[in-house]
Design a protein around this motif. Sequence first.
Motif, PDB file in Angstrom:
ATOM      1  N   SER A  15       0.833  -1.210   0.000  1.00 41.99           N
ATOM      2  CA  SER A  15       0.000   0.000   0.000  1.00 41.99           C
ATOM      3  C   SER A  15       0.866   1.258   0.000  1.00 41.99           C
ATOM      4  CB  SER A  15      -0.909   0.009   1.234  1.00 41.99           C
ATOM      5  OG  SER A  15      -1.716  -1.142   1.264  1.00 41.99           O
ATOM      6  N   GLU A  34       9.931   3.492   6.501  1.00 41.28           N
ATOM      7  CA  GLU A  34       9.730   2.039   6.521  1.00 41.28           C
ATOM      8  C   GLU A  34      10.569   1.430   7.654  1.00 41.28           C
ATOM      9  OE1 GLU A  34       7.777  -0.452   5.288  1.00 41.28           O
ATOM     10  OE2 GLU A  34       9.062  -1.575   6.667  1.00 41.28           O
ATOM     11  N   ASN A  49      11.048  -6.459  10.407  1.00 43.50           N
ATOM     12  CA  ASN A  49      10.166  -5.600  11.208  1.00 43.50           C
ATOM     13  C   ASN A  49       9.328  -6.389  12.215  1.00 43.50           C
ATOM     14  OD1 ASN A  49       8.160  -6.834   9.710  1.00 43.50           O
ATOM     15  ND2 ASN A  49       7.596  -5.017   8.539  1.00 43.50           N
ATOM     16  N   THR A  62      -5.696 -14.372  -3.614  1.00 42.81           N
ATOM     17  CA  THR A  62      -6.343 -13.555  -4.638  1.00 42.81           C
ATOM     18  C   THR A  62      -5.445 -13.741  -5.854  1.00 42.81           C
ATOM     19  OG1 THR A  62      -5.025 -11.696  -3.838  1.00 42.81           O
ATOM     20  CG2 THR A  62      -7.260 -11.875  -3.020  1.00 42.81           C
TER      21      THR A  62
HETATM   22  C1  LIG Z   1      -1.195 -14.486   5.849  1.00 38.31           C
HETATM   23  C2  LIG Z   1      -1.789 -13.383   5.015  1.00 38.31           C
HETATM   24  C3  LIG Z   1      -2.034 -13.590   3.676  1.00 38.31           C
HETATM   25  C4  LIG Z   1      -2.627 -12.577   2.903  1.00 38.31           C
HETATM   26  N1  LIG Z   1      -2.928 -12.836   1.584  1.00 38.31           N
HETATM   27  C5  LIG Z   1      -3.468 -11.852   0.820  1.00 38.31           C
HETATM   28  C6  LIG Z   1      -3.744 -12.069  -0.565  1.00 38.31           C
HETATM   29  O1  LIG Z   1      -3.570 -13.156  -1.092  1.00 38.31           O
HETATM   30  N2  LIG Z   1      -4.243 -11.012  -1.277  1.00 38.31           N
HETATM   31  C7  LIG Z   1      -4.472  -9.783  -0.710  1.00 38.31           C
HETATM   32  O2  LIG Z   1      -4.896  -8.859  -1.400  1.00 38.31           O
HETATM   33  N3  LIG Z   1      -4.214  -9.571   0.588  1.00 38.31           N
HETATM   34  C8  LIG Z   1      -3.724 -10.561   1.361  1.00 38.31           C
HETATM   35  N4  LIG Z   1      -3.457 -10.323   2.688  1.00 38.31           N
HETATM   36  C9  LIG Z   1      -3.717  -8.990   3.247  1.00 38.31           C
HETATM   37  C10 LIG Z   1      -2.456  -8.130   3.392  1.00 38.31           C
HETATM   38  O3  LIG Z   1      -2.786  -7.151   4.328  1.00 38.31           O
HETATM   39  C11 LIG Z   1      -2.047  -7.489   2.054  1.00 38.31           C
HETATM   40  O4  LIG Z   1      -1.648  -8.489   1.154  1.00 38.31           O
HETATM   41  C12 LIG Z   1      -0.889  -6.507   2.105  1.00 38.31           C
HETATM   42  O5  LIG Z   1       0.159  -7.010   2.879  1.00 38.31           O
HETATM   43  C13 LIG Z   1      -1.317  -5.153   2.575  1.00 38.31           C
HETATM   44  O6  LIG Z   1      -0.236  -4.285   2.393  1.00 38.31           O
HETATM   45  P1  LIG Z   1       0.014  -3.050   3.343  1.00 38.31           P
HETATM   46  O7  LIG Z   1       1.114  -2.298   2.733  1.00 38.31           O
HETATM   47  O8  LIG Z   1      -1.271  -2.355   3.586  1.00 38.31           O
HETATM   48  O9  LIG Z   1       0.421  -3.683   4.741  1.00 38.31           O
HETATM   49  P2  LIG Z   1       1.746  -4.500   5.107  1.00 38.31           P
HETATM   50  O10 LIG Z   1       2.082  -5.474   4.075  1.00 38.31           O
HETATM   51  O11 LIG Z   1       1.494  -4.992   6.494  1.00 38.31           O
HETATM   52  O12 LIG Z   1       2.881  -3.391   5.131  1.00 38.31           O
HETATM   53  C14 LIG Z   1       2.913  -2.375   6.105  1.00 38.31           C
HETATM   54  C15 LIG Z   1       4.314  -1.777   6.092  1.00 38.31           C
HETATM   55  O13 LIG Z   1       4.323  -0.672   6.979  1.00 38.31           O
HETATM   56  C16 LIG Z   1       5.511  -0.707   7.745  1.00 38.31           C
HETATM   57  N5  LIG Z   1       5.243  -0.034   9.014  1.00 38.31           N
HETATM   58  C17 LIG Z   1       4.279  -0.330   9.914  1.00 38.31           C
HETATM   59  N6  LIG Z   1       4.341   0.511  10.955  1.00 38.31           N
HETATM   60  C18 LIG Z   1       5.360   1.352  10.693  1.00 38.31           C
HETATM   61  C19 LIG Z   1       5.925   2.454  11.397  1.00 38.31           C
HETATM   62  N7  LIG Z   1       5.435   2.843  12.575  1.00 38.31           N
HETATM   63  N8  LIG Z   1       6.981   3.093  10.855  1.00 38.31           N
HETATM   64  C20 LIG Z   1       7.487   2.708   9.654  1.00 38.31           C
HETATM   65  N9  LIG Z   1       6.989   1.668   8.950  1.00 38.31           N
HETATM   66  C21 LIG Z   1       5.941   1.005   9.470  1.00 38.31           C
HETATM   67  C22 LIG Z   1       5.805  -2.178   7.921  1.00 38.31           C
HETATM   68  O14 LIG Z   1       7.172  -2.388   8.225  1.00 38.31           O
HETATM   69  C23 LIG Z   1       5.387  -2.746   6.571  1.00 38.31           C
HETATM   70  O15 LIG Z   1       6.451  -2.770   5.647  1.00 38.31           O
HETATM   71  C24 LIG Z   1      -2.906 -11.324   3.493  1.00 38.31           C
HETATM   72  C25 LIG Z   1      -2.662 -11.117   4.853  1.00 38.31           C
HETATM   73  C26 LIG Z   1      -2.119 -12.144   5.613  1.00 38.31           C
HETATM   74  C27 LIG Z   1      -1.875 -11.906   7.077  1.00 38.31           C
END
Ligand SMILES: Cc1cc2nc3c(=O)[nH]c(=O)nc-3n(C[C@H](O)[C@H](O)[C@H](O)COP(=O)(O)OP(=O)(O)OC[C@H]3O[C@@H](n4cnc5c(N)ncnc54)[C@H](O)[C@@H]3O)c2cc1C
Length: 455
Positions: A15, A34, A49, A62
């Motif tokens: 995201s 990050e 992390n 998905t």
């Molecule tokens: C086991 C599992 C399988 C999944 N499979 C799917 C799938 O097949 N398809 C799908 O669409 N979704 C899936 N999901 C949902 C998942 O949330 C998304 O795939 C995706 O990881 C979302 O991305 P994100 O960037 O929002 O969150 P994240 O991937 O959690 O990334 C968040 C980032 O923010 C950073 N961060 C957090 N807090 C701080 C801070 N205070 N300071 C600096 N950096 C910080 C972290 O280090 C991390 O790099 C799955 C979830 C799980 C748990």
Amino acid sequence: MPTLPTVAIIGAGSSGIAAAKALHERGVPFDCFEASDRVGGNWVFDNKNGMSAAYRDLHINTSRDRMQFSDFPMARSLPDFPHHTQIAAYFDDYVEHFGFRDKIRFETSVQRTEQCADGTWQVTDAHGETRAYDMLVVANGHHWDQRWPEPAFPGSDAFEGVQMHAHDYRDNRFLTGQDVVVLGMGNSAMDIAVESSYVAQSTHLAARRGAWIVPKYLFGKPMDQLSTVPYVPHWLSARISEAIIRLHTGRPERYGLPRPDHHFGAAHPTVSGRILDRIIHGAIAPRPNIAQLGPDWVRFADGTQVHADVVVYCTGYRITFPFFDEGLLAAPGNRIELFRRVFAPGNPSLAFVGLLQPLGAIMPLAEAQGEWIAEYLRGAYHPPAPRAMAADMRREDRRMRRRYVASARHTIQVDFDTYLARLRRERRRGAARAAAAGRTLPVPARARAGEAAPA
Ligand SMILES: Cc1cc2nc3c(=O)[nH]c(=O)nc-3n(C[C@H](O)[C@H](O)[C@H](O)COP(=O)(O)OP(=O)(O)OC[C@H]3O[C@@H](n4cnc5c(N)ncnc54)[C@H](O)[C@@H]3O)c2cc1C
Ligand SMILES: NC(=O)c1ccc[n+]([C@@H]2O[C@H](COP(=O)([O-])OP(=O)(O)OC[C@H]3O[C@@H](n4cnc5c(N)ncnc54)[C@H](OP(=O)(O)O)[C@@H]3O)[C@@H](O)[C@H]2O)c1
């Protein structure tokens, strides 16, 4: 062009990088903080992390074509449901391809954010440095803060085996020869129960509610690619999907699973091509909810009792923002009011990316949200008046409450195609509003880019 506001993005998971790319392409100055030493968040196995839930054999549920960003297709050589290493590499390639890695501050966790009276932000990182920004974009993920049963099950203090959350599960080696109870009917429970079933002495899958189990493939195609029409009423497409699932596999209770108390589409999809197979092979025993634990046993709600060495709680996650001042914004019970799941009402300099749970993948939605935020920051999109925004949020909240089973896992649900279509429409409307208002900047540039704040 007036000086543009400066932005701090928290997180470089899928995201955060989608938002970063949108700002980068549109010349909006930003820093992306990050915590880890790499991008990809949840998809980086054993991420430094400590926040990734990926297990050794995790594959996306998905499909590839649903998950890819619109202008950076995944390689056709990848399978329809790639392994987590391939997904993590894809996100890394995305950053390389669009050339904004230098704007990510790696190993720089945001500890605290403070909003000043003029709306600007003081962002303090784990190294103790504070910088000033005009806008905060939060992309810290919502699948890392473990939700355990509350209150804990009676007797859980007395249990002498291992009790763990799915977030800490890495592979099934430690389950070899053990009696295992897996709790939950979401995707973590499906995957972990299946993995356990190949090595454990026994695997019991306990659930307080039934689920419609969706196969990954249907009619020779990934299930999530079968329906892509945004304006077919939800109830109709859900009934058709339910009928197809019933024809394909039969009702869940035929497998000994709890009967779903809802129609298909009223819960986040539980996707598994393997769980039913393992149940009918006798390798997984479906059970009702856990009622009580003893030193080496688990009793279920129907009074049956089994010996247990390990209990894996696949009970989901809490939405939290540890870096917010108490009172600024929280998500009690995972509920958080946002306009189209992005803008914080009454706070023009705060937005969220990826804070939604689609029937479909998060990434293309995060991509659209990032573009929307970039348009907003350039004055090319103006939001509706606060009252219209509030009415929109109330309508959406009512719709979602009516539609979904009441659960902390259904507070940020959206339909993939409908969400994108509605966002496109809102962006067009907001562009017209902005043009009429002379494209003024909704967030003025007050803070100086990435400059350390005055002491
Ligand atoms: C086991 C599992 C399988 C999944 N499979 C799917 C799938 O097949 N398809 C799908 O669409 N979704 C899936 N999901 C949902 C998942 O949330 C998304 O795939 C995706 O990881 C979302 O991305 P994100 O960037 O929002 O969150 P994240 O991937 O959690 O990334 C968040 C980032 O923010 C950073 N961060 C957090 N807090 C701080 C801070 N205070 N300071 C600096 N950096 C910080 C972290 O280090 C991390 O790099 C799955 C979830 C799980 C748990
Ligand atoms: N292969 C994959 O791609 C994959 C694998 C794992 C996870 N994921 C994704 O990761 C996210 C999280 O999935 P998840 O399965 O970890 O969590 P989840 O979807 O939130 O599911 C939690 C499950 O635990 C149950 N539960 C919660 N509290 C409980 C309690 N106190 N007692 C009994 N049961 C309780 C819930 O039941 P209720 O419905 O009654 O609340 C639900 O069945 C989802 O987006 C999922 O799709 C994807």
